[in-house]
Design a protein around this motif. Structure first.
Motif, PDB file in Angstrom:
ATOM      1  N   ARG A  48      21.343  52.477  23.347  1.00 53.34           N
ATOM      2  CA  ARG A  48      21.970  52.625  22.027  1.00 53.34           C
ATOM      3  C   ARG A  48      21.444  53.858  21.298  1.00 53.34           C
ATOM      4  NH1 ARG A  48      21.849  47.258  22.733  1.00 53.34           N
ATOM      5  NH2 ARG A  48      19.840  46.964  21.745  1.00 53.34           N
ATOM      6  N   ALA A  49      20.212  54.263  21.592  1.00 60.35           N
ATOM      7  CA  ALA A  49      19.650  55.476  20.984  1.00 60.35           C
ATOM      8  C   ALA A  49      20.424  56.724  21.415  1.00 60.35           C
ATOM      9  CB  ALA A  49      18.173  55.609  21.338  1.00 60.35           C
ATOM     10  N   THR A  50      21.195  56.631  22.501  1.00 57.47           N
ATOM     11  CA  THR A  50      22.033  57.757  22.929  1.00 57.47           C
ATOM     12  C   THR A  50      23.299  57.870  22.095  1.00 57.47           C
ATOM     13  OG1 THR A  50      23.364  56.545  24.579  1.00 57.47           O
ATOM     14  CG2 THR A  50      21.223  57.448  25.312  1.00 57.47           C
ATOM     15  N   GLY A  51      23.514  56.890  21.198  1.00 56.63           N
ATOM     16  CA  GLY A  51      24.699  56.930  20.340  1.00 56.63           C
ATOM     17  C   GLY A  51      25.886  56.168  20.893  1.00 56.63           C
ATOM     18  N   HIS A  52      25.656  55.286  21.847  1.00 53.90           N
ATOM     19  CA  HIS A  52      26.739  54.495  22.437  1.00 53.90           C
ATOM     20  C   HIS A  52      26.360  53.019  22.448  1.00 53.90           C
ATOM     21  CE1 HIS A  52      27.470  58.540  23.953  1.00 53.90           C
ATOM     22  NE2 HIS A  52      28.748  58.192  23.937  1.00 53.90           N
ATOM     23  N   SER A  53      27.373  52.168  22.446  1.00 52.90           N
ATOM     24  CA  SER A  53      27.126  50.734  22.482  1.00 52.90           C
ATOM     25  C   SER A  53      28.412  50.013  22.845  1.00 52.90           C
ATOM     26  CB  SER A  53      26.616  50.244  21.116  1.00 52.90           C
ATOM     27  OG  SER A  53      26.165  48.893  21.213  1.00 52.90           O
ATOM     28  N   LEU A  54      28.320  48.700  22.943  1.00 53.36           N
ATOM     29  CA  LEU A  54      29.497  47.848  23.072  1.00 53.36           C
ATOM     30  C   LEU A  54      29.695  47.131  21.747  1.00 53.36           C
ATOM     31  CD1 LEU A  54      28.991  46.247  26.603  1.00 53.36           C
ATOM     32  CD2 LEU A  54      30.888  47.723  25.907  1.00 53.36           C
ATOM     33  N   TYR A  55      30.925  47.124  21.246  1.00 49.43           N
ATOM     34  CA  TYR A  55      31.264  46.409  20.020  1.00 49.43           C
ATOM     35  C   TYR A  55      32.245  45.300  20.360  1.00 49.43           C
ATOM     36  CZ  TYR A  55      29.476  50.110  16.848  1.00 49.43           C
ATOM     37  OH  TYR A  55      28.706  51.004  16.154  1.00 49.43           O
ATOM     38  N   THR A  56      32.050  44.143  19.767  1.00 47.76           N
ATOM     39  CA  THR A  56      32.993  43.039  19.925  1.00 47.76           C
ATOM     40  C   THR A  56      34.207  43.327  19.051  1.00 47.76           C
ATOM     41  OG1 THR A  56      31.165  41.504  20.258  1.00 47.76           O
ATOM     42  CG2 THR A  56      33.304  40.547  19.693  1.00 47.76           C
ATOM     43  N   VAL A  57      35.394  43.250  19.653  1.00 47.63           N
ATOM     44  CA  VAL A  57      36.626  43.469  18.890  1.00 47.63           C
ATOM     45  C   VAL A  57      37.435  42.194  18.723  1.00 47.63           C
ATOM     46  CG1 VAL A  57      36.797  45.933  19.387  1.00 47.63           C
ATOM     47  CG2 VAL A  57      37.866  44.299  20.943  1.00 47.63           C
ATOM     48  N   HIS A 111      33.601  49.788  24.507  1.00 47.73           N
ATOM     49  CA  HIS A 111      32.487  50.729  24.530  1.00 47.73           C
ATOM     50  C   HIS A 111      32.792  51.811  23.501  1.00 47.73           C
ATOM     51  CE1 HIS A 111      29.945  54.013  26.136  1.00 47.73           C
ATOM     52  NE2 HIS A 111      29.113  52.999  26.304  1.00 47.73           N
ATOM     53  N   VAL A 112      31.793  52.155  22.680  1.00 51.64           N
ATOM     54  CA  VAL A 112      32.024  53.096  21.588  1.00 51.64           C
ATOM     55  C   VAL A 112      31.009  54.228  21.570  1.00 51.64           C
ATOM     56  CG1 VAL A 112      33.129  51.397  20.077  1.00 51.64           C
ATOM     57  CG2 VAL A 112      30.667  51.722  19.967  1.00 51.64           C
ATOM     58  N   ASP A 113      31.478  55.352  21.060  1.00 53.33           N
ATOM     59  CA  ASP A 113      30.625  56.460  20.645  1.00 53.33           C
ATOM     60  C   ASP A 113      30.383  56.194  19.168  1.00 53.33           C
ATOM     61  OD1 ASP A 113      29.838  58.872  19.370  1.00 53.33           O
ATOM     62  OD2 ASP A 113      30.697  60.053  21.000  1.00 53.33           O
ATOM     63  N   ALA A 168      31.025  59.113  16.580  1.00 51.57           N
ATOM     64  CA  ALA A 168      32.439  59.462  16.428  1.00 51.57           C
ATOM     65  C   ALA A 168      33.258  58.290  15.907  1.00 51.57           C
ATOM     66  CB  ALA A 168      33.004  59.941  17.764  1.00 51.57           C
ATOM     67  N   ALA A 169      32.673  57.089  15.907  1.00 47.07           N
ATOM     68  CA  ALA A 169      33.356  55.874  15.463  1.00 47.07           C
ATOM     69  C   ALA A 169      34.684  55.671  16.208  1.00 47.07           C
ATOM     70  CB  ALA A 169      33.580  55.888  13.945  1.00 47.07           C
ATOM     71  N   ARG A 170      34.593  55.822  17.541  1.00 48.12           N
ATOM     72  CA  ARG A 170      35.794  55.618  18.363  1.00 48.12           C
ATOM     73  C   ARG A 170      35.388  55.149  19.752  1.00 48.12           C
ATOM     74  NH1 ARG A 170      38.989  60.837  18.524  1.00 48.12           N
ATOM     75  NH2 ARG A 170      40.146  59.652  20.052  1.00 48.12           N
ATOM     76  N   SER A 171      36.355  54.636  20.472  1.00 46.05           N
ATOM     77  CA  SER A 171      36.071  54.174  21.825  1.00 46.05           C
ATOM     78  C   SER A 171      35.700  55.355  22.714  1.00 46.05           C
ATOM     79  CB  SER A 171      37.277  53.431  22.401  1.00 46.05           C
ATOM     80  OG  SER A 171      38.370  54.306  22.574  1.00 46.05           O
ATOM     81  N   ALA A 172      34.935  55.030  23.760  1.00 44.69           N
ATOM     82  CA  ALA A 172      34.475  56.057  24.699  1.00 44.69           C
ATOM     83  C   ALA A 172      34.351  55.419  26.077  1.00 44.69           C
ATOM     84  CB  ALA A 172      33.119  56.612  24.255  1.00 44.69           C
ATOM     85  N   PRO A 173      34.510  56.200  27.124  1.00 43.24           N
ATOM     86  CA  PRO A 173      34.376  55.641  28.479  1.00 43.24           C
ATOM     87  C   PRO A 173      32.977  55.070  28.729  1.00 43.24           C
ATOM     88  CG  PRO A 173      35.416  57.796  28.559  1.00 43.24           C
ATOM     89  CD  PRO A 173      34.913  57.614  27.151  1.00 43.24           C
ATOM     90  N   ILE A 174      32.952  53.975  29.465  1.00 41.70           N
ATOM     91  CA  ILE A 174      31.691  53.375  29.890  1.00 41.70           C
ATOM     92  C   ILE A 174      31.103  54.269  30.980  1.00 41.70           C
ATOM     93  CG2 ILE A 174      30.648  51.350  30.997  1.00 41.70           C
ATOM     94  CD1 ILE A 174      33.020  49.702  29.835  1.00 41.70           C
ATOM     95  N   PRO A 175      29.823  54.617  30.905  1.00 40.17           N
ATOM     96  CA  PRO A 175      29.219  55.467  31.941  1.00 40.17           C
ATOM     97  C   PRO A 175      29.288  54.809  33.328  1.00 40.17           C
ATOM     98  CG  PRO A 175      27.733  55.210  30.085  1.00 40.17           C
ATOM     99  CD  PRO A 175      28.873  54.279  29.854  1.00 40.17           C
ATOM    100  N   ASP A 176      29.323  55.641  34.342  1.00 38.19           N
ATOM    101  CA  ASP A 176      29.449  55.159  35.719  1.00 38.19           C
ATOM    102  C   ASP A 176      28.375  54.144  36.091  1.00 38.19           C
ATOM    103  OD1 ASP A 176      31.678  56.749  36.079  1.00 38.19           O
ATOM    104  OD2 ASP A 176      30.583  58.354  37.114  1.00 38.19           O
ATOM    105  N   ALA A 177      27.128  54.376  35.701  1.00 36.54           N
ATOM    106  CA  ALA A 177      26.046  53.462  36.076  1.00 36.54           C
ATOM    107  C   ALA A 177      26.294  52.058  35.527  1.00 36.54           C
ATOM    108  CB  ALA A 177      24.702  53.993  35.593  1.00 36.54           C
ATOM    109  N   VAL A 178      26.783  51.958  34.306  1.00 34.29           N
ATOM    110  CA  VAL A 178      27.080  50.654  33.701  1.00 34.29           C
ATOM    111  C   VAL A 178      28.313  50.047  34.366  1.00 34.29           C
ATOM    112  CG1 VAL A 178      27.717  49.454  31.563  1.00 34.29           C
ATOM    113  CG2 VAL A 178      25.975  51.264  31.512  1.00 34.29           C
ATOM    114  N   ARG A 179      29.328  50.868  34.615  1.00 28.85           N
ATOM    115  CA  ARG A 179      30.533  50.351  35.285  1.00 28.85           C
ATOM    116  C   ARG A 179      30.226  49.840  36.681  1.00 28.85           C
ATOM    117  NH1 ARG A 179      35.416  54.188  35.082  1.00 28.85           N
ATOM    118  NH2 ARG A 179      33.751  55.573  35.627  1.00 28.85           N
ATOM    119  N   GLU A 180      29.292  50.474  37.375  1.00 28.03           N
ATOM    120  CA  GLU A 180      28.899  49.990  38.711  1.00 28.03           C
ATOM    121  C   GLU A 180      28.254  48.610  38.620  1.00 28.03           C
ATOM    122  OE1 GLU A 180      26.508  53.066  40.494  1.00 28.03           O
ATOM    123  OE2 GLU A 180      28.168  54.500  40.407  1.00 28.03           O
ATOM    124  N   LYS A 181      27.420  48.398  37.608  1.00 34.39           N
ATOM    125  CA  LYS A 181      26.817  47.080  37.408  1.00 34.39           C
ATOM    126  C   LYS A 181      27.890  46.053  37.072  1.00 34.39           C
ATOM    127  CE  LYS A 181      22.368  48.939  36.046  1.00 34.39           C
ATOM    128  NZ  LYS A 181      21.434  49.184  34.955  1.00 34.39           N
TER     129      LYS A 181
END
Length: 157
Positions: A51-60, A114-116, A119-132
């Protein structure tokens, strides 16, 4: 080895979770599944450092069903079944179970994005997380679709 479903969070119902009717308050079921979600996030690498990288998952969206009652001191087990995921979204299903007798007390179906954060907008999930996520999805693929998943709320006419 990946459990199917995952069992990531257990708790005992504390006195402050009990309402004026003498059983666990409805908001505390959401708190329990939220703690289960947080454990899932850590499992897939969404932790404080991430999350310190500026990304997270938000419940919608959350669909919470109350199916039974828990009392003060009851031990609860929360499970999580990954239903689906794509480049930006994660869809899963929680079960809250009374450990003493395996009664299903509640379910919660959730969609997260997954959000940036900056930028307050959705962003692609990084490959390492998507692999998990893909590994978990493969382990959960043989599971039956949970009763209640995909339901809408309304008064049948």
């Amino acid at each position: 080895m990946i459990d199917a479903p995952l069992c990531l969070f257990r708790t005992r119902v504390p006195p402050e979770w009990v309402d004026y009717n003498g059983h666990m308050s409805e908001s505390r079921y959401l708190e329990a599944v939220g703690d289960n979600s947080d454990a899932f996030f850590r499992l897939i690498g969404i932790d404080d450092a991430y999350r310190a990288t500026g990304h997270s998952l938000y419940t919608v969206e959350t669909h919470l069903r109350h199916l039974g009652e828990a009392a003060e001191g009851d031990r609860l087990r929360c499970t999580l079944q990954l239903l689906d995921h794509d480049t930006k979204r994660v869809h899963f299903f929680h079960r809250v179970v009374a450990e003493a007798d395996d009664r299903l007390l509640a379910t919660a179906e959730q969609m997260l994005v997954h959000v940036d954060i900056g930028a307050a907008r959705s962003a692609p999930i990084p490959d390492a997380v998507r692999e998990k996520l893909a590994d978990i999805a493969r382990a959960h693929a043989p599971l039956a679709r949970p009763d209640g998943a995909g339901r809408s709320i309304g008064i049948p006419r």
